[in-house]
Motif scaffolding. Structure first.
Motif, PDB file in Angstrom:
ATOM      1  N   ASP A  41      57.651  27.546  50.253  1.00 28.37           N
ATOM      2  CA  ASP A  41      57.976  27.471  48.867  1.00 28.37           C
ATOM      3  C   ASP A  41      58.482  28.917  48.411  1.00 28.37           C
ATOM      4  N   TYR A  42      57.605  29.793  48.996  1.00 28.04           N
ATOM      5  CA  TYR A  42      57.871  30.844  47.985  1.00 28.04           C
ATOM      6  C   TYR A  42      58.160  32.114  48.394  1.00 28.04           C
ATOM      7  N   ASP A  62      51.371  29.633  51.731  1.00 26.91           N
ATOM      8  CA  ASP A  62      50.488  30.004  52.545  1.00 26.91           C
ATOM      9  C   ASP A  62      49.903  30.680  51.956  1.00 26.91           C
ATOM     10  N   ILE A  63      48.875  31.509  51.979  1.00 28.15           N
ATOM     11  CA  ILE A  63      47.836  32.251  51.375  1.00 28.15           C
ATOM     12  C   ILE A  63      46.816  33.085  52.521  1.00 28.15           C
ATOM     13  N   PHE A  64      46.770  34.654  51.989  1.00 31.39           N
ATOM     14  CA  PHE A  64      45.850  35.079  53.103  1.00 31.39           C
ATOM     15  C   PHE A  64      44.815  35.757  51.572  1.00 31.39           C
ATOM     16  N   GLY A  67      40.379  41.440  50.252  1.00 31.31           N
ATOM     17  CA  GLY A  67      39.569  41.065  49.003  1.00 31.31           C
ATOM     18  C   GLY A  67      38.975  40.157  49.009  1.00 31.31           C
ATOM     19  N   THR A  68      39.247  40.289  47.106  1.00 32.29           N
ATOM     20  CA  THR A  68      38.910  39.137  47.088  1.00 32.29           C
ATOM     21  C   THR A  68      40.119  38.825  46.265  1.00 32.29           C
ATOM     22  N   GLU A  69      41.284  38.896  46.421  1.00 34.28           N
ATOM     23  CA  GLU A  69      42.698  38.070  46.123  1.00 34.28           C
ATOM     24  C   GLU A  69      42.840  36.966  47.022  1.00 34.28           C
ATOM     25  N   LEU A  70      43.660  36.194  46.111  1.00 31.50           N
ATOM     26  CA  LEU A  70      44.508  35.344  47.259  1.00 31.50           C
ATOM     27  C   LEU A  70      45.721  35.895  47.460  1.00 31.50           C
ATOM     28  N   LEU A  71      46.629  36.102  48.334  1.00 33.20           N
ATOM     29  CA  LEU A  71      47.847  36.866  48.320  1.00 33.20           C
ATOM     30  C   LEU A  71      48.988  35.374  49.003  1.00 33.20           C
ATOM     31  N   VAL A  72      49.991  35.546  48.596  1.00 34.25           N
ATOM     32  CA  VAL A  72      50.868  34.177  49.138  1.00 34.25           C
ATOM     33  C   VAL A  72      52.459  35.100  50.276  1.00 34.25           C
ATOM     34  N   ARG A  83      52.256  39.411  44.743  1.00 35.49           N
ATOM     35  CA  ARG A  83      52.230  37.909  44.773  1.00 35.49           C
ATOM     36  C   ARG A  83      51.112  36.916  45.327  1.00 35.49           C
ATOM     37  N   THR A  84      50.340  37.101  44.367  1.00 32.41           N
ATOM     38  CA  THR A  84      49.499  35.748  44.129  1.00 32.41           C
ATOM     39  C   THR A  84      49.416  34.500  44.164  1.00 32.41           C
TER      40      THR A  84
END
Length: 281
Positions: A41-42, A62-64, A67-72, A83-84
């Protein structure tokens, strides 16, 4: 003193009643489509909102873990710190559910956020679990607590690199597990819908029919057996990698999926599927 006040309130009420009422945004007037799933969707111009405008009730991100962030993103080279998962999905869903008094679509329960983990499963799931439980978002989710499931405005389902043992061992969860149809421990009686309410698989791993000509009888029977087995266990069914190029072959595939009762029909063509389901669903 009371009569003038009552008269004033009456006049104000009449004036207000004669004023035009602002129309609700398009995505709040649309009829939700229970079988519509927005694959990746992203990648649409307006993630989440393009799907909502068409009535989709399931979206995929989909997420990666960076560091401490979940990026899409779909691929590592496409990662963008802006784009978190929160900015593209969690914050807009939060605002919408608050505005709609506890639902993504007013009067409709059952919206799904499918989160596909692309980085290492344990660490990424730990970060995701903590984020979903954050007080800003915790009220959104369907949840599992000590053997019981409570339906929320949104059901978060984890796909991709899923840490099955970790999720199974949690006494409380705000996310669920996307099983695989080909895995007999995920589909049907061998599984538990309180952990695995969704089973998915690659269409081409299970079927050879691509929409050309009539669906072979044995493949149609297999499709319906899969759906029936899942539904008897309280599970929903999704296939990815179904033909998605507009044309009679895609329509034939979609028609068989609808007829078999497949719960989530996968597409990148939001308007194409929405139009099809409004006509045939």
């Amino acid at each position: 003193m009371r009569r003038p006040l009552l008269l004033l309130l009456t006049i104000l009420g009449l004036v207000a009643g004669s004023m035009p009422v602002a129309a609700a945004p398009a995505h709040e007037r649309v009829r939700p489509l229970a079988q519509a799933h927005a694959h990746n969707d992203y990648e649409h111009p307006r993630p989440l909102f393009d799907a909502l405008d068409e009535g989709f009730t399931s979206v995929e991100a989909d997420i990666f873990l960076v560091g401490t962030e979940l990026l899409v993103a779909h691929d590592p080279e496409d990662l963008d710190p802006a784009r978190t998962l929160s900015s593209l999905y969690l914050d807009p869903l939060r605002e919408r559910v608050i505005r709609n008094h506890g639902a993504v679509y007013r009067g409709y329960r059952g919206f799904q956020l499918l989160i596909d983990i692309k980085t290492e499963g344990e660490s990424t799931y730990a970060a995701l679990d903590a984020l979903l439980r954050d007080p800003r978002y915790a009220f959104l989710w369907s949840s599992y607590r000590y053997g019981r499931v409570r339906q929320g405005a949104v059901t978060a389902v984890v796909s991709g690199n899923r840490p099955c043992a970790t999720m199974t061992a949690q006494p409380t969860r705000v996310a669920f597990y996307d099983g695989r149809i080909a895995n007999t421990t995920d589909l049907g009686p061998g599984s538990d819908a309180r952990l695995t309410p969704l089973v998915s698989d690659n269409w081409t791993n299970l079927f050879t029919w691509t929409g050309i000509g009539a669906m072979p009888a044995d493949q149609r029977a297999k499709l319906r057996d899969i759906v029936g087995t899942a539904h008897r266990a309280g599970q929903r069914v999704r296939f990815w990698a179904t033909p998605d190029v507009p044309g009679p072959e895609r329509d034939a595939i979609w028609g068989e999926l609808v007829a078999a009762g497949v719960d989530h029909i996968n597409t990148d063509d939001l308007k194409g599927l929405a139009d099809f389901l409004r006509e045939h669903g």
